[in-house]
Write a protein that holds these residues in place. Structure first.
Motif, short mmCIF file in Angstrom:
data_model
loop_
_atom_site.label_atom_id
_atom_site.label_comp_id
_atom_site.label_asym_id
_atom_site.label_seq_id
_atom_site.Cartn_x
_atom_site.Cartn_y
_atom_site.Cartn_z
N ASP A 10 35.00 29.62 39.55
CA ASP A 10 36.43 29.91 39.48
C ASP A 10 37.08 29.24 38.27
O ASP A 10 38.12 29.68 37.79
CB ASP A 10 37.14 29.52 40.78
N GLY A 55 39.37 31.62 36.26
CA GLY A 55 39.29 32.88 36.98
C GLY A 55 38.98 34.08 36.09
O GLY A 55 38.74 35.18 36.60
N SER A 94 38.39 33.36 44.80
CA SER A 94 37.20 33.98 44.20
C SER A 94 36.94 35.36 44.78
O SER A 94 36.62 36.30 44.04
CB SER A 94 35.98 33.08 44.41
#
Length: 311
Positions: free
Chosen positions: A49, A61, A106
């Motif tokens: 992430d 991300g 995620s």
């Protein structure tokens, strides 16, 4: 191919690192890389992430979003997906709240219902191993993740984790340590015995020593003046270049790329699938060739000897 014990996953012996996606590889390049990887037989991608919070303008991300876009177009069944949490701002640490928020984030970015392998990217010694195991067991029971894995834990905490999670779904199926020809001592002395005892898969990061083991640099002078990360600078020593020299010599004898030989050395030492990344599909060729290259005992011994200062 290699089956990850405790799972139904049969993985190609190269774990594609997702850190360039959304950073040095834009969406078009990411799609080209993943298309070529799968076409060549690859089936296992590793991300986190936090990739790529180090890049200017990025917040983390980015890699998961690019992989998610590819999965949406190409199909969820094309890849085994591993991701990690523990570093991204706002969901740091291993508390229940942070870990659940990280997993949900995620899942959303990847556009999937369940993470195949979820790593505790970093330990959090403020959270007991018992609690960390309980959190993972709940995530698995709720089908948010299939399997747990660990990275960046001390040997003592690793041993405790395996002992206390034995017989539970949260028993880790893999470890992701720092290991390569130029980083041997900590892994071989303290981590490998744990792996051998518990029979878990191993997917090392920095498999190519931040690019030094590709063989494209033969001296510090060749690197001077070129943009490089602090990670690569940490490997640059006289002894390291002596290893690179031997790596290039073995590669020449085998008519192979130094990259392929460096990865094959890891597999000869029991690694399940080294992690390596690329920024364009042309760079995949040398990585994927590891499936066909088996080093002789003599070649392994030569590389062992050359890298002995790092053991």
């Amino acid at each position: 191919m290699a089956v990850i014990k405790g799972t139904k996953f049969d993985v190609f012996p190269l774990n594609l690192g997702g850190n360039p996606f959304g950073w040095t590889a834009d969406r078009d390049a990411t799609f080209e890389i993943l298309d070529a990887f799968v076409a060549a037989g690859g089936n296992f991608v590793d991300t986190a992430d936090s990739y790529s919070i180090w890049a200017e303008g990025n917040e983390g991300g980015e890699s998961e979003r690019e992989i998610g876009a590819w999965l949406k177009e190409r199909g969820r069944d094309k890849l085994i997906v591993a991701t990690k949490s523990g570093e991204l701002q706002g969901v740091e640490g291993r508390s229940r709240e942070a870990t659940y928020k990280a997993v949900e984030g995620s899942l959303e970015r990847l556009g999937i219902d369940q993470i195949d392998i979820f790593y505790y990217h970093y330990d959090d010694e403020n959270v007991s191993i018992d609690n960390q195991i309980a959190i993972a067991n709940d995530l698995i029971a709720e089908r948010k993740i299939k399997h747990l894995a660990l990275s960046n834990y001390t040997p003592a905490r690793l041993r405790e984790f395996f002992e206390k999670s034995a017989g539970t779904p949260a028993r880790p199926v893999a470890l992701q340590p720092h290991y390569n020809l130029l980083a041997r001592k900590e892994y071989e002395e303290n981590v490998q015995p744990i792996i051998d005892k518990h029979g878990v898969a191993v997917f090392p990061y920095f498999s190519l020593a931040a690019g030094l083991l590709t063989g494209k640099y033969a001296s510090e002078e060749e690197i001077a003046g070129k943009q490089r990360t602090g990670q690569l600078e940490g490997y640059v020593t006289k002894e390291a270049f002596e290893v690179v020299d031997e790596l290039r010599a073995v590669a020449k004898e085998l008519d192979a790329a130094p990259t392929t030989v460096a990865l094959a050395w890891l597999i000869a030492h029991g690694v399940t699938a080294p992690i390596a990344s690329v920024s364009n599909p042309e760079q995949l060729t040398d990585l994927m060739a590891v499936k066909e290259l088996k080093l002789s005992d003599a070649h392994v011994a030569r590389l062992d000897k050359a890298s002995a200062p790092f053991a």
